[in-house]
Design an enzyme around this catalytic site. Structure first.
Site, PDB file in Angstrom:
ATOM      1  N   LYS A 196       0.865  -0.934  -0.097  1.00  0.00           N
ATOM      2  CA  LYS A 196      -0.043  -0.089  -0.053  1.00  0.00           C
ATOM      3  C   LYS A 196       0.912   1.404  -0.120  1.00  0.00           C
ATOM      4  O   LYS A 196       1.311   1.667   0.862  1.00  0.00           O
ATOM      5  CB  LYS A 196      -1.034   0.127   1.073  1.00  0.00           C
ATOM      6  N   GLY A 249       6.838   5.489   8.698  1.00  0.00           N
ATOM      7  CA  GLY A 249       5.981   6.574   8.542  1.00  0.00           C
ATOM      8  C   GLY A 249       6.063   7.229  10.066  1.00  0.00           C
ATOM      9  O   GLY A 249       7.111   6.991  10.712  1.00  0.00           O
ATOM     10  N   SER A 250       5.035   7.778  10.385  1.00  0.00           N
ATOM     11  CA  SER A 250       4.961   8.595  11.723  1.00  0.00           C
ATOM     12  C   SER A 250       5.143   7.684  12.909  1.00  0.00           C
ATOM     13  O   SER A 250       4.478   6.586  12.950  1.00  0.00           O
ATOM     14  CB  SER A 250       3.959   9.563  11.522  1.00  0.00           C
ATOM     15  N   THR A 251       5.258   8.000  13.992  1.00  0.00           N
ATOM     16  CA  THR A 251       5.515   7.426  15.357  1.00  0.00           C
ATOM     17  C   THR A 251       3.940   7.304  15.614  1.00  0.00           C
ATOM     18  O   THR A 251       3.592   6.161  16.250  1.00  0.00           O
ATOM     19  CB  THR A 251       6.174   8.046  16.374  1.00  0.00           C
ATOM     20  N   GLY A 254       2.568   4.380  13.809  1.00  0.00           N
ATOM     21  CA  GLY A 254       2.972   3.177  14.040  1.00  0.00           C
ATOM     22  C   GLY A 254       2.471   2.674  15.354  1.00  0.00           C
ATOM     23  O   GLY A 254       2.093   1.345  15.499  1.00  0.00           O
ATOM     24  N   GLU A 272       9.532   1.417  11.105  1.00  0.00           N
ATOM     25  CA  GLU A 272      10.468   2.527  11.037  1.00  0.00           C
ATOM     26  C   GLU A 272       9.722   3.891  11.302  1.00  0.00           C
ATOM     27  O   GLU A 272       9.048   4.232  10.105  1.00  0.00           O
ATOM     28  CB  GLU A 272      11.273   2.182   9.793  1.00  0.00           C
ATOM     29  N   CYS A 306      13.283  11.120   7.634  1.00  0.00           N
ATOM     30  CA  CYS A 306      13.283  10.600   8.970  1.00  0.00           C
ATOM     31  C   CYS A 306      14.602  10.587   9.934  1.00  0.00           C
ATOM     32  O   CYS A 306      14.620  10.919  11.133  1.00  0.00           O
ATOM     33  CB  CYS A 306      12.733   9.107   9.122  1.00  0.00           C
ATOM     34  N   GLU A 405       9.414  16.323  15.742  1.00  0.00           N
ATOM     35  CA  GLU A 405       9.584  15.935  14.333  1.00  0.00           C
ATOM     36  C   GLU A 405       9.008  16.970  13.425  1.00  0.00           C
ATOM     37  O   GLU A 405       7.657  16.949  13.211  1.00  0.00           O
ATOM     38  CB  GLU A 405       9.625  14.745  13.792  1.00  0.00           C
TER      39      GLU A 405
END
Length: 502
Positions: A196, A249-251, A254, A272, A306, A405
């Site tokens: 995706k 992607g973003s924390t 995640g 990641e 990142c 971030e």
């Protein structure tokens, strides 16, 4: 290469090629390009000038259900999972060759879709992706299973088995590179994959699917579903018949995906995620080299990286001199047209990200940081989202711009007095993805590299490494690893078979 197929050399030539592109926007399921079952599409726009590039299939839970069924049946059939490793290798290597042969089109699609400079997509993203797929394929028939040290009446076999069906959700900042980081080891180890891509950068993933089929990958092994994360991504993450989820992607996302794993079938979930990486410059460093790298570390890829070195830690004794060098280096990252080969910094991905950068710049000023340079939008191309390379000095590590971030071209400069203080500041973060250390003292370099809590530490360089070393983070920067043989481990299960031969 014929004159007709010559790689474009100028902005005008790249634009002409873009106008002539026939862009595929459909999903790819069971070896065929298909519309979403709902028939819905959504446009993808170029961040460089805001124009619509293509109408792309907008897949939903029903498409996920179909793709999982196809992937599972294909996996169980053994057409790929039981294929001899040497044969899988040949197909993977051929896949890499086809990416290389189509490098101009793929690089252009990546530049158009993500706003990245064409010089980067041609010279970094496409070659790196070719290397990833080729290296992963070449590794397949060179990894041996094991025998345990048993007594004479037993045999203990330790085998690496494919996981099954892998769902890979990839981001918009490096769509091609991260896709190949997932596809390489997941396919090489015999899994079926449902990919995706990010909603706003689906084009290179869709292109790759057709090339994989052309290379000989059996139908159903690789399926590509473009669509929104809120529905399609959630459906894949909660699906009871997906064995592994790999995500970059973003924390925050995640964390949600980890919850989905627990709510469903405890699918193996590799993440990641974000970073707020420290780039530490000591007084004995090569200041010219370090300054060039400090600018690259945060302004490369528009800061949408990142691992970006967004916290520049500088020893107080050299701060004034060094920051003048960084300012000079930053000036070379002037935003420009993404398809101009001379451009080194392109467009931010969309208005949302542009507004995010604006917000953090305002927050930095509000918290008392000193705007050293930049801090304003740029407009090299009408309709695009561009921002000047921006540096704040007199930052403290408790300020918002040092904690969160930003994912844009904004650098926070923090001064320190001692090695111990530098280490304390570096580790005072929820993230632990990467770090840079600049010093000529080999003992200090080793101490800092050892004690910084990060998955990658670069000494006297930034963004160093290649496919042979693993990539991933500590703390809330994620788990698991992309790249290297360690990635192949992540996409396989260990099976022990104990045989009594007495």
């Amino acid at each position: 290469m014929s004159e007709h197929n010559k790689t474009p050399q100028t902005l005008q030539e790249w634009q002409a090629m873009a106008e002539a592109l026939q862009i595929e926007g459909r999903a790819f399921i069971n070896g065929e390009y298909v519309d979403a079952l709902s028939g819905e599409t959504r446009p993808t726009f170029s961040p460089g000038d805001g124009r619509e590039l293509a109408q792309v299939a907008s897949c939903g839970p029903e498409d996920a259900e179909l793709a999982v069924k196809v992937a599972r049946e294909t996996f169980e059939s053994g057409v790929w999972s039981h294929m001899p490793p040497m044969q899988r290798k040949k197909i993977m290597v051929r896949f890499a060759e086809l990416i290389e042969q189509n490098r101009d089109e793929i690089a252009l699609l990546e530049s158009l879709d993500a706003g990245k400079p064409i010089s980067d997509t041609m010279n970094v993203d496409v070659p790196g992706s070719v290397t990833t797929i080729r290296w992963s394929g070449e590794a397949v028939d060179k990894i041996y299973d094991e025998m345990a040290p048993t007594g004479p009446n037993e045999i203990g076999l330790i085998e690496r088995m494919p996981l099954g069906v892998v769902a890979a959700i990839v981001p918009w900042n490096f769509p091609l590179s991260t896709t190949c980081w997932k596809l390489g080891p997941a396919l090489a180890t015999g899994n079926s994959v449902i990919l995706k891509p990010a909603s706003n950068t689906p084009l290179t993933a869709i292109k790759l699917a057709g090339l994989a089929k052309e290379a000989g990958l059996p139908d159903g092994v690789l399926n590509v579903l473009p669509g929104p994360g809120s529905s399609l991504g959630k459906a894949l993450s909660l699906h009871m018949d997906i064995d592994c989820l790999t995500f970059t992607g973003s924390t925050d996302v995640g964390k949600t995906l980890t919850e989905y794993s627990g709510q469903s079938n405890l699918k193996r979930t590799f993440l990641e995620l974000g970073g707020k990486s420290p780039n530490i410059v000591f007084a004995d460093a090569d200041l010219d080299k370090a300054a060039e790298a400090a600018a690259l570390a945060v302004f490369y890829n528009q800061g949408e990286t990142c691992t970006a070195g967004t916290r520049l830690l500088v020893h107080k004794s050299i701060a004034d001199e060094f920051m003048q060098k960084v300012k000079k280096a930053a000036a070379r990252f002037k935003p420009g047209h993404p398809q101009d080969p001379n451009t080194v910094m392109g467009a931010l991905i969309d208005k949302n990200q542009f507004d995010t950068v604006e917000h953090y710049v305002a927050k930095g000023k509000e918290d008392g940081a000193v705007l050293f340079c930049g801090g304003a939008p740029a407009q090299p191309v009408e309709g695009g989202y561009y921002y000047e390379p921006t540096i704040f000095t007199k930052v403290t590590n408790d300020m918002t711009i040092a904690r969160e971030e930003i994912f844009g071209p904004v650098l926070a400069v923090i001064e320190f007095d001692s090695d111990e203080e530098a280490l304390q500041i570096a580790n005072d973060s929820i993230y632990g993805l990467a770090a840079g250390v600049w010093t000529k003292d080999i003992s200090r370099a080793h101490r800092m590299a050892r004690d910084i809590r990060a998955g990658s530490v670069w000494v006297n360089n930034y963004f160093g490494g290649d496919i042979t070393v693993p990539f991933g983070g500590f703390k809330q920067s994620g788990n698991g690893r992309d790249k290297s043989l360690h990635a192949l481990d992540k996409y396989s299960e260990l099976k022990s078979t104990w045989i009594d031969i007495s």
